[in-house]
Each structure stands twice: as C-alpha cells, then as structure tokens.
Design an enzyme around this catalytic site. Sequence first.
Site, PDB file in Angstrom:
ATOM      1  N   ARG A  45       0.861  -1.184   0.000  1.00 49.86           N
ATOM      2  CA  ARG A  45       0.000   0.000   0.000  1.00 49.86           C
ATOM      3  C   ARG A  45       0.897   1.233   0.000  1.00 49.86           C
ATOM      4  O   ARG A  45       2.112   1.128   0.130  1.00 49.86           O
ATOM      5  CB  ARG A  45      -1.011  -0.004   1.140  1.00 49.86           C
ATOM      6  CG  ARG A  45      -0.646  -0.549   2.475  1.00 49.86           C
ATOM      7  CD  ARG A  45       0.434   0.170   3.247  1.00 49.86           C
ATOM      8  NE  ARG A  45       0.192   1.598   3.334  1.00 49.86           N
ATOM      9  CZ  ARG A  45       1.115   2.479   3.567  1.00 49.86           C
ATOM     10  NH1 ARG A  45       2.397   2.119   3.755  1.00 49.86           N
ATOM     11  NH2 ARG A  45       0.855   3.760   3.633  1.00 49.86           N
ATOM     12  N   GLY A  46       0.234   2.401  -0.167  1.00 48.43           N
ATOM     13  CA  GLY A  46       1.011   3.634  -0.331  1.00 48.43           C
ATOM     14  C   GLY A  46       1.112   3.897  -1.827  1.00 48.43           C
ATOM     15  O   GLY A  46       1.468   2.986  -2.597  1.00 48.43           O
ATOM     16  N   GLN A 195      -1.915   2.722   9.864  1.00 45.50           N
ATOM     17  CA  GLN A 195      -0.605   2.786   9.205  1.00 45.50           C
ATOM     18  C   GLN A 195       0.412   3.516  10.074  1.00 45.50           C
ATOM     19  O   GLN A 195       1.607   3.227  10.019  1.00 45.50           O
ATOM     20  CB  GLN A 195      -0.728   3.504   7.839  1.00 45.50           C
ATOM     21  CG  GLN A 195      -1.452   2.723   6.773  1.00 45.50           C
ATOM     22  CD  GLN A 195      -2.936   3.038   6.734  1.00 45.50           C
ATOM     23  OE1 GLN A 195      -3.529   3.407   7.732  1.00 45.50           O
ATOM     24  NE2 GLN A 195      -3.547   2.862   5.576  1.00 45.50           N
ATOM     25  N   ASP A 236      -1.918  10.678  -2.332  1.00 45.06           N
ATOM     26  CA  ASP A 236      -2.331   9.589  -3.226  1.00 45.06           C
ATOM     27  C   ASP A 236      -2.691  10.103  -4.611  1.00 45.06           C
ATOM     28  O   ASP A 236      -2.547   9.377  -5.601  1.00 45.06           O
ATOM     29  CB  ASP A 236      -3.513   8.833  -2.614  1.00 45.06           C
ATOM     30  CG  ASP A 236      -3.016   8.030  -1.429  1.00 45.06           C
ATOM     31  OD1 ASP A 236      -2.881   8.612  -0.342  1.00 45.06           O
ATOM     32  OD2 ASP A 236      -2.680   6.852  -1.630  1.00 45.06           O
ATOM     33  N   ASN A 246      -5.272  12.416   0.326  1.00 44.16           N
ATOM     34  CA  ASN A 246      -4.355  11.600   1.130  1.00 44.16           C
ATOM     35  C   ASN A 246      -5.199  10.857   2.163  1.00 44.16           C
ATOM     36  O   ASN A 246      -6.425  10.996   2.207  1.00 44.16           O
ATOM     37  CB  ASN A 246      -3.280  12.477   1.780  1.00 44.16           C
ATOM     38  CG  ASN A 246      -2.168  11.654   2.402  1.00 44.16           C
ATOM     39  OD1 ASN A 246      -1.638  10.740   1.765  1.00 44.16           O
ATOM     40  ND2 ASN A 246      -1.814  11.924   3.638  1.00 44.16           N
ATOM     41  N   LYS A 247      -4.565  10.076   2.961  1.00 42.40           N
ATOM     42  CA  LYS A 247      -5.249   9.216   3.940  1.00 42.40           C
ATOM     43  C   LYS A 247      -6.302   9.971   4.736  1.00 42.40           C
ATOM     44  O   LYS A 247      -6.069  11.110   5.147  1.00 42.40           O
ATOM     45  CB  LYS A 247      -4.174   8.616   4.858  1.00 42.40           C
ATOM     46  CG  LYS A 247      -4.661   7.690   5.926  1.00 42.40           C
ATOM     47  CD  LYS A 247      -5.589   6.600   5.420  1.00 42.40           C
ATOM     48  CE  LYS A 247      -5.005   5.765   4.296  1.00 42.40           C
ATOM     49  NZ  LYS A 247      -6.024   4.900   3.644  1.00 42.40           N
TER      50      LYS A 247
END
Length: 344
Positions: A45-46, A195, A236, A246-247
Amino acid sequence: MVKTIEWNAHGVRLIDQTILPQQKIFVECKTYKDMAEAISRMQIRGAPAIGIAGAFGVALGARQIQAGDFDDFYRQLDVVCRELNATRPTAVNLSWATDKMRKIALDNKHLPLQQLKDLLEAKAKEVLAEDIAANRRMGAYGCQFIKDGDTILTHCNAGALATGGYGTALGVIRVAHEEGKKIQVYADETRPFMQGTRLTAWELMEDGIPVTLNTDSMAGYLMSLGKINLVIVGADRIAGNGDTANKIGTYSVAILAKEHGIPFYVAAPLSTIDFKIRSGQQIEIEARSEKEVTHVGNTLLAPAGVKVFNPAFDVTPNKYITAIITDKGVAKPPYVENLAKLRD
Ligand code: MRU
C-alpha cells in the site's frame, strides 16, 4: 531499511504490510492476479508502492500471455492493466504505471513477443529504481523546511514501505536526520487501518529517529501545546490545482495546522500529480470494508449491524497547503501555474 518490493527468480516478493511490525512475512506474487490480490488486501500500500506493484503486475501478466501476434497480446495486456487499475481507485500512481507499461508495449510492437515481455520486465524494474531516486531528490528539496530542533507531525505512512524505498514525507524527514538535525516526529495512529501505529512508528524506530505515537484525535491538542513546528504528509493523488487526496484524516490535520499557524507540506513525486483533473472534487475516493471500522483485528467492538462510513481518503483543498515538495522541485501557490512549471 526493509525492501518493500523486489523482483526475484520466482516473480515478485513483497513484505506483507498487514502484519507488520509483529511479523516480517513476505508474499510471493507469481501471477498478475496474485499482485492484484496483494494490492486489494493492502499487503502492499502507499501510492508510489502501488504504482511499482502495478508495473510489476503488468510484467507478470505479460509473461503469462499466450498470443500469436501483437494485437492478440495487447488485447490481453489491456485486460491485465484494467484488472490491476480496479484494485484501488484513488492513488493515481497505479494507472500512471500501467499506462506507462501499455505505452512501452505499443512503442515496441515490432519486437518478437518474448523480447517484448523481457523489455516490460526490465522497464518495471526501472520504475522501482526511479522511484527510489525520486524519493532521494524529494528529500533533498524538502529538507530546507526542517530546522534543527523541529518537531514534525505526520499522518499515515509515507515512508519506505509506501514507496520503492526511503519514502516521500518520511524521506524528507530522513534527509533532515541524516544531516544531523535534531528532530522529533509525532505519528498519528491513522485510524482505521493504523498505518501510523504499525508502519510509521516502526520505520522511524528502526532508523533511530525519535518518534512518539498519538491517536488522531490528539493532533489538535498537541498543536495547541506548541509542540508541533510543521506537518508533512504524502499524497495519493494531487489535482492540477494542488488539491490533495491523502489518507482519511489529513484534511482535519491541515485545518488544525492552519488554525495554529503551522506550515503544512505535502511530499509526492510528479507521478502522483494528475494533471488531467482540475480540482480535488474529481478524485474518486475509495470506500473500504466496514470491518476496518467495527473491528480491531478480529474482535468486534461495535454493535453488530451498525451502519459504517469508511472512506479511505479525504481531499485537502490547496488553500491549506504551504508547499508541495516533488522530485522535480518545490511548488508554492498559485499551484495551477507552479505545478505546471515543474511538469515542463
Ligand atoms: O491506504 P494507503 O495506506 O495506501 O494510503 C496511503 C496514504 O494515504 C499515504 O499517505 C500516501 O499514499 C502517500 S505514500 C508515499
């Protein structure tokens, strides 16, 4: 530093990020479907790491194709790319990488198919090597923003594990540490997938960079105590105007930073910028399973049957972002003009 993903004699080996740091177990992907499964399950992931996994997935898929001519080969390769792209919709690096692989195939259609498959494998390996080099460049551009003695807040994991190695936001932090600056990091836990707890805290401890773990809800209080000098996160997908997906939780951190007069930086390679879209409103946000919210591990905490909202990402409007650090330099507002300059 741990190797996130690598090509070996059996296929592609990646470290399973769903069980780190308790266990260091590697997953072997022999087919593109194995790779699609590993991306969907977030074993890798990422955004940049997903891009590399996508390129490797296409190379694995190409190897599996039995075709009589290029057109037949390309039709099957297109199916591979579409399946890989469908695994996670928000990180643009995935389609960036599969598009790149498609173009390499089209540009080399004259080659015998076995040679073309070998070329795709070599090019996928280049995507990995280029990502690591891009992270190092980003670190060099970004470390000007970190002073000796600074305390930095980060959200999610934008480290070696989220990339080919070294990291984007954590890459900038690593360069500052390597330069001898005495820095400290606060890592948001990053509910619900954790995360920050599982990956960022572990990565920084492995490198000897002082890190303190806090729950997401503590970020505002930390800032109010004057404990945070700057925020750095990864991305992202960044729209042409600088709006940044982003997250989930990044948006709240950005608003808190603005309220407290704390600079908020985004670090991401140019491959994360989607110049095809003009604003963050056009970014598709991945919805993930309810279980990530209702359970901790396999233990149900919520009342059975409760309705759940679980978007994996949010979008931070450009007005909250002090600067975007890329592998081609730093862009400051106005982003439409200044991001476009980096692309040229
Ligand atoms: O859902 P994830 O873990 O893939 O989300 C990752 C993030 O949001 C990271 O912050 C982002 O990809 C930057 S990684 C260098």
